[in-house]
Scaffold this motif. Structure first.
Motif, PDB file in Angstrom:
ATOM      1  N   ASP A 128      -4.041  -6.471  -2.146  1.00  0.00           N
ATOM      2  CA  ASP A 128      -2.760  -5.784  -2.330  1.00  0.00           C
ATOM      3  C   ASP A 128      -2.745  -5.049  -3.675  1.00  0.00           C
ATOM      4  O   ASP A 128      -2.293  -3.911  -3.782  1.00  0.00           O
ATOM      5  CB  ASP A 128      -1.632  -6.806  -2.261  1.00  0.00           C
ATOM      6  N   THR A 177       1.274 -12.436  -1.358  1.00  0.00           N
ATOM      7  CA  THR A 177      -0.018 -12.064  -0.801  1.00  0.00           C
ATOM      8  C   THR A 177      -1.174 -12.664  -1.605  1.00  0.00           C
ATOM      9  O   THR A 177      -2.329 -12.414  -1.291  1.00  0.00           O
ATOM     10  CB  THR A 177      -0.179 -10.538  -0.725  1.00  0.00           C
ATOM     11  N   VAL A 214       1.279 -11.020  -5.929  1.00  0.00           N
ATOM     12  CA  VAL A 214       0.513  -9.927  -5.332  1.00  0.00           C
ATOM     13  C   VAL A 214      -0.971 -10.297  -5.387  1.00  0.00           C
ATOM     14  O   VAL A 214      -1.515 -10.552  -6.457  1.00  0.00           O
ATOM     15  CB  VAL A 214       0.768  -8.601  -6.081  1.00  0.00           C
TER      16      VAL A 214
END
Length: 62
Positions: free
Chosen positions: A10, A59, A6
């Motif tokens: 995000d 991400t 992540v």
């Protein structure tokens, strides 16, 4: 330890959404459904999302 998947943007979105949902337990409609906010809050804080891993999504830049 789990690999991070992540990214920073995000993470920020997850933490904000998590806190807003948890706030629903105490203010507004005062619904216990607000506790579902623990999921995005925790995944944002630890930078790991199990669902992202299953789906092969990352991400973060690493």
């Amino acid at each position: 330890m789990a690999m991070k998947n992540v990214g920073a943007a995000d993470r920020a979105v997850r933490v904000v959404i998590g806190l807003v949902l948890i706030a629903l337990v105490f203010v507004g409609p005062k619904t216990p459904w607000g506790w579902i906010g623990l999921i995005p809050l925790l995944t944002g804080l630890i930078s790991f999302c199990p669902l992202y891993r299953v789906l092969g999504i990352r991400t973060c830049k690493n």
